[in-house]
Design a protein around this motif. Sequence first.
Motif, PDB file in Angstrom:
ATOM      1  N   HIS A  23       0.836  -1.201   0.000  1.00 23.36           N
ATOM      2  CA  HIS A  23       0.000   0.000   0.000  1.00 23.36           C
ATOM      3  C   HIS A  23       0.872   1.252   0.000  1.00 23.36           C
ATOM      4  O   HIS A  23       0.655   2.181  -0.787  1.00 23.36           O
ATOM      5  N   THR A  24       1.864   1.277   0.864  1.00 23.99           N
ATOM      6  CA  THR A  24       2.765   2.429   0.965  1.00 23.99           C
ATOM      7  C   THR A  24       3.509   2.660  -0.343  1.00 23.99           C
ATOM      8  O   THR A  24       3.592   3.793  -0.835  1.00 23.99           O
ATOM      9  N   HIS A  25       4.040   1.580  -0.943  1.00 25.42           N
ATOM     10  CA  HIS A  25       4.802   1.707  -2.189  1.00 25.42           C
ATOM     11  C   HIS A  25       3.904   2.103  -3.364  1.00 25.42           C
ATOM     12  O   HIS A  25       4.292   2.953  -4.184  1.00 25.42           O
ATOM     13  N   LEU A  26       2.733   1.497  -3.449  1.00 26.30           N
ATOM     14  CA  LEU A  26       1.822   1.832  -4.543  1.00 26.30           C
ATOM     15  C   LEU A  26       1.352   3.279  -4.432  1.00 26.30           C
ATOM     16  O   LEU A  26       1.271   3.993  -5.435  1.00 26.30           O
ATOM     17  N   LYS A  27       1.063   3.719  -3.223  1.00 22.77           N
ATOM     18  CA  LYS A  27       0.652   5.111  -3.008  1.00 22.77           C
ATOM     19  C   LYS A  27       1.743   6.070  -3.481  1.00 22.77           C
ATOM     20  O   LYS A  27       1.475   7.030  -4.215  1.00 22.77           O
ATOM     21  N   ALA A  28       2.987   5.804  -3.090  1.00 24.47           N
ATOM     22  CA  ALA A  28       4.104   6.659  -3.506  1.00 24.47           C
ATOM     23  C   ALA A  28       4.262   6.647  -5.027  1.00 24.47           C
ATOM     24  O   ALA A  28       4.460   7.699  -5.654  1.00 24.47           O
ATOM     25  N   PHE A  29       4.154   5.471  -5.629  1.00 24.22           N
ATOM     26  CA  PHE A  29       4.278   5.361  -7.082  1.00 24.22           C
ATOM     27  C   PHE A  29       3.180   6.155  -7.792  1.00 24.22           C
ATOM     28  O   PHE A  29       3.447   6.915  -8.728  1.00 24.22           O
ATOM     29  N   MET A  30       1.931   5.983  -7.355  1.00 22.50           N
ATOM     30  CA  MET A  30       0.818   6.677  -8.014  1.00 22.50           C
ATOM     31  C   MET A  30       0.932   8.190  -7.845  1.00 22.50           C
ATOM     32  O   MET A  30       0.595   8.942  -8.769  1.00 22.50           O
ATOM     33  N   GLU A  31       1.402   8.646  -6.710  1.00 19.21           N
ATOM     34  CA  GLU A  31       1.622  10.086  -6.516  1.00 19.21           C
ATOM     35  C   GLU A  31       2.667  10.609  -7.499  1.00 19.21           C
ATOM     36  O   GLU A  31       2.520  11.708  -8.036  1.00 19.21           O
ATOM     37  N   GLN A  32       3.697   9.813  -7.760  1.00 18.84           N
ATOM     38  CA  GLN A  32       4.706  10.209  -8.742  1.00 18.84           C
ATOM     39  C   GLN A  32       4.123  10.242 -10.152  1.00 18.84           C
ATOM     40  O   GLN A  32       4.431  11.141 -10.938  1.00 18.84           O
ATOM     41  N   VAL A  33       3.302   9.271 -10.487  1.00 20.72           N
ATOM     42  CA  VAL A  33       2.668   9.246 -11.809  1.00 20.72           C
ATOM     43  C   VAL A  33       1.812  10.503 -11.991  1.00 20.72           C
ATOM     44  O   VAL A  33       1.888  11.190 -13.015  1.00 20.72           O
ATOM     45  N   ILE A  34       1.013  10.812 -10.993  1.00 21.84           N
ATOM     46  CA  ILE A  34       0.128  11.975 -11.074  1.00 21.84           C
ATOM     47  C   ILE A  34       0.919  13.282 -11.178  1.00 21.84           C
ATOM     48  O   ILE A  34       0.478  14.238 -11.819  1.00 21.84           O
ATOM     49  N   ALA A  35       2.108  13.328 -10.604  1.00 16.73           N
ATOM     50  CA  ALA A  35       2.922  14.546 -10.602  1.00 16.73           C
ATOM     51  C   ALA A  35       3.616  14.816 -11.938  1.00 16.73           C
ATOM     52  O   ALA A  35       4.112  15.924 -12.160  1.00 16.73           O
TER      53      ALA A  35
END
Length: 176
Positions: free
Chosen positions: A146-158
Amino acid sequence: MTHRSAIVENMATEARWLNDEEQALWRLILAGMRKIDRVMDDTLQGGSDLSSSEFAVLVTLSEADDHSLRLRALCGSLDWDRSRTSHQITRMERRGLVTKRKSEGDARGVVVTLTDEGMRRLRSAAPDHVESVRRVVFDHMTPEQHTHLKAFMEQVIAVTNVPGHPEYCGPLGADC
């Protein structure tokens, strides 16, 4: 020429092909997105006769003050262009899910409001929707994932240098 500037220059003129591992992961991401989309669409259509797009609009309006938003703000919240949002709202207005009116004090602005029927349909759809989200995404995810996917998706959105974003500077090879 520095090593970095050579890489940047090369990136601007040549495609950066995916290696085998990246290609396999990319195809897995696409398959996962299709599965999630299909599950959400089937859940919403089957239980409440709503599309995923309609559900997204209803959720966004339900969370807004007075269940209303300017069309421009709705576009921003959904990350949709104005044309797509306008057409979606027109279809939903015909179905009695939302209303739209001119903004007071700004004749060019449009305000979209959730109707009682739209709220009823949202409340009806939400339990099955959240159960499907849990089954397809969260039930088998560890806290670390969950923590890693959240960080990854935030990077994608940025990411901003992509088509559809105001900071996009053009296709491969464009002078940015």
